[in-house]
Design a protein around this motif. Structure first.
Motif, PDB file in Angstrom:
ATOM      1  N   LEU A  62      -4.617   5.428   1.828  1.00 58.52           N
ATOM      2  CA  LEU A  62      -4.078   4.090   1.599  1.00 58.52           C
ATOM      3  C   LEU A  62      -2.677   3.961   2.192  1.00 58.52           C
ATOM      4  N   TYR A  65     -12.495  -4.118  -2.086  1.00 56.74           N
ATOM      5  CA  TYR A  65     -12.946  -3.461  -0.853  1.00 56.74           C
ATOM      6  C   TYR A  65     -13.886  -2.285  -1.123  1.00 56.74           C
ATOM      7  N   ALA A  69      -9.545   4.143  -1.044  1.00 56.57           N
ATOM      8  CA  ALA A  69      -9.060   4.328  -2.414  1.00 56.57           C
ATOM      9  C   ALA A  69      -8.643   5.767  -2.672  1.00 56.57           C
ATOM     10  N   ALA A 111      -8.020  -2.013  -3.604  1.00 60.37           N
ATOM     11  CA  ALA A 111      -9.083  -1.360  -2.829  1.00 60.37           C
ATOM     12  C   ALA A 111     -10.353  -1.213  -3.655  1.00 60.37           C
ATOM     13  N   LYS A 129       0.829  -1.213   0.000  1.00 61.15           N
ATOM     14  CA  LYS A 129       0.000   0.000   0.000  1.00 61.15           C
ATOM     15  C   LYS A 129       0.863   1.264   0.000  1.00 61.15           C
TER      16      LYS A 129
END
Length: 133
Positions: free
Chosen positions: A49, A39, A44, A35, A24
Protein backbone atom coordinates in the motif's frame (compact mmCIF):
# COMPACT_ATOMS: atom_id res chain seq x y z
CA UNK A 1 -8.87 31.47 -20.49
CA UNK A 2 -8.27 28.00 -22.01
CA UNK A 3 -4.72 27.80 -20.63
CA UNK A 4 -5.84 28.82 -17.15
CA UNK A 5 -8.71 26.33 -17.22
CA UNK A 6 -6.48 23.45 -18.28
CA UNK A 7 -3.86 24.43 -15.72
CA UNK A 8 -6.43 24.48 -12.91
CA UNK A 9 -7.88 21.18 -14.09
CA UNK A 10 -4.43 19.61 -14.21
CA UNK A 11 -3.45 20.94 -10.78
CA UNK A 12 -6.70 19.84 -9.11
CA UNK A 13 -6.71 16.35 -10.63
CA UNK A 14 -3.02 15.79 -10.00
CA UNK A 15 -3.19 17.05 -6.45
CA UNK A 16 -6.09 14.70 -5.76
CA UNK A 17 -3.79 11.80 -6.63
CA UNK A 18 -1.11 13.26 -4.36
CA UNK A 19 -3.61 13.46 -1.49
CA UNK A 20 -4.86 9.91 -2.06
CA UNK A 21 -1.29 8.63 -2.35
CA UNK A 22 -0.19 10.44 0.81
CA UNK A 23 -3.12 8.89 2.66
CA UNK A 24 -1.79 5.45 1.74
CA UNK A 25 1.71 6.35 2.89
CA UNK A 26 1.02 8.31 6.07
CA UNK A 27 -2.36 6.97 7.21
CA UNK A 28 -1.84 3.29 6.52
CA UNK A 29 -4.75 2.13 8.68
CA UNK A 30 -7.19 4.22 6.65
CA UNK A 31 -5.63 3.05 3.39
CA UNK A 32 -5.99 -0.57 4.46
CA UNK A 33 -9.62 -0.01 5.42
CA UNK A 34 -10.34 1.59 2.02
CA UNK A 35 -8.53 -1.22 0.19
CA UNK A 36 -10.53 -3.84 2.03
CA UNK A 37 -13.91 -2.12 1.71
CA UNK A 38 -13.78 -0.82 -1.87
CA UNK A 39 -10.99 -2.69 -3.69
CA UNK A 40 -11.57 -6.31 -2.61
CA UNK A 41 -8.44 -6.25 -0.45
CA UNK A 42 -6.16 -5.31 -3.37
CA UNK A 43 -2.90 -3.91 -1.94
CA UNK A 44 -4.16 -4.60 1.58
CA UNK A 45 -0.64 -5.15 2.85
CA UNK A 46 1.13 -2.26 4.55
CA UNK A 47 4.29 -2.25 2.42
CA UNK A 48 2.44 -2.75 -0.90
CA UNK A 49 0.00 0.00 0.00
CA UNK A 50 2.79 2.42 0.84
CA UNK A 51 4.68 1.68 -2.39
CA UNK A 52 1.45 2.21 -4.33
CA UNK A 53 0.93 5.46 -2.44
CA UNK A 54 4.37 6.76 -3.39
CA UNK A 55 3.78 5.84 -7.04
CA UNK A 56 0.38 7.52 -6.95
CA UNK A 57 1.95 10.66 -5.50
CA UNK A 58 4.58 10.68 -8.25
CA UNK A 59 1.92 10.34 -10.95
CA UNK A 60 -0.05 13.12 -9.31
CA UNK A 61 2.94 15.46 -9.18
CA UNK A 62 3.73 14.74 -12.83
CA UNK A 63 0.13 15.60 -13.73
CA UNK A 64 0.30 18.84 -11.73
CA UNK A 65 3.39 20.12 -13.56
CA UNK A 66 2.53 18.58 -16.93
CA UNK A 67 5.47 16.21 -17.17
CA UNK A 68 5.41 13.05 -19.34
CA UNK A 69 1.72 13.59 -20.03
CA UNK A 70 1.64 10.91 -22.72
CA UNK A 71 2.29 8.35 -19.95
CA UNK A 72 0.90 9.88 -16.76
CA UNK A 73 -2.49 10.90 -18.15
CA UNK A 74 -3.41 7.29 -18.99
CA UNK A 75 -2.08 6.23 -15.57
CA UNK A 76 -4.27 8.89 -13.98
CA UNK A 77 -7.24 7.69 -16.01
CA UNK A 78 -6.61 4.12 -14.84
CA UNK A 79 -6.40 5.16 -11.18
CA UNK A 80 -9.51 7.33 -11.39
CA UNK A 81 -11.30 4.63 -13.38
CA UNK A 82 -10.56 2.12 -10.61
CA UNK A 83 -12.04 4.54 -8.09
CA UNK A 84 -15.10 5.04 -10.25
CA UNK A 85 -15.55 1.28 -10.59
CA UNK A 86 -15.18 0.81 -6.83
CA UNK A 87 -18.08 3.18 -6.12
CA UNK A 88 -20.17 2.69 -9.26
CA UNK A 89 -23.27 1.80 -7.24
CA UNK A 90 -23.11 5.21 -5.58
CA UNK A 91 -22.84 6.86 -9.00
CA UNK A 92 -25.82 4.94 -10.38
CA UNK A 93 -27.91 5.26 -7.22
CA UNK A 94 -26.53 8.06 -5.01
CA UNK A 95 -29.53 8.05 -2.63
CA UNK A 96 -29.68 4.30 -2.08
CA UNK A 97 -33.09 3.75 -3.65
CA UNK A 98 -31.94 0.51 -5.33
CA UNK A 99 -28.55 -0.39 -3.85
CA UNK A 100 -27.82 -0.47 -0.14
CA UNK A 101 -24.77 1.24 1.28
CA UNK A 102 -24.47 3.90 -1.43
CA UNK A 103 -23.33 7.44 -0.75
CA UNK A 104 -24.04 10.59 -2.79
CA UNK A 105 -20.60 11.91 -1.83
CA UNK A 106 -19.05 9.36 -4.22
CA UNK A 107 -20.90 10.73 -7.27
CA UNK A 108 -17.99 13.12 -8.11
CA UNK A 109 -15.96 10.04 -9.06
CA UNK A 110 -17.75 10.22 -12.41
CA UNK A 111 -16.82 13.89 -12.79
CA UNK A 112 -13.20 13.16 -11.91
CA UNK A 113 -13.10 10.38 -14.51
CA UNK A 114 -14.64 12.65 -17.16
CA UNK A 115 -12.13 15.39 -16.33
CA UNK A 116 -9.29 12.86 -16.71
CA UNK A 117 -10.59 12.02 -20.18
CA UNK A 118 -10.78 15.73 -20.98
CA UNK A 119 -7.12 16.22 -20.09
CA UNK A 120 -6.19 13.47 -22.53
CA UNK A 121 -8.45 14.87 -25.25
CA UNK A 122 -7.02 18.39 -24.87
CA UNK A 123 -3.41 17.43 -24.21
CA UNK A 124 -2.16 19.25 -27.30
CA UNK A 125 -4.09 22.38 -26.35
CA UNK A 126 -2.45 22.59 -22.93
CA UNK A 127 0.73 24.59 -23.44
CA UNK A 128 1.65 25.60 -19.87
CA UNK A 129 3.43 22.33 -19.11
CA UNK A 130 6.95 21.10 -18.47
CA UNK A 131 6.95 18.72 -21.41
CA UNK A 132 5.83 21.25 -24.03
CA UNK A 133 8.73 22.45 -26.21
Amino acid sequence: MKNISLLLLRISLGWLLVIWGADKVFNVEHGLAVANKFYFGFLAAESALQVAGVLQMLVGLAVVVGFARRWVYPAQLLLNGASLFAVFKSVLDPWGWVFTGTNALFYPSLIIFAASLLLIALREEDTWTLDKP
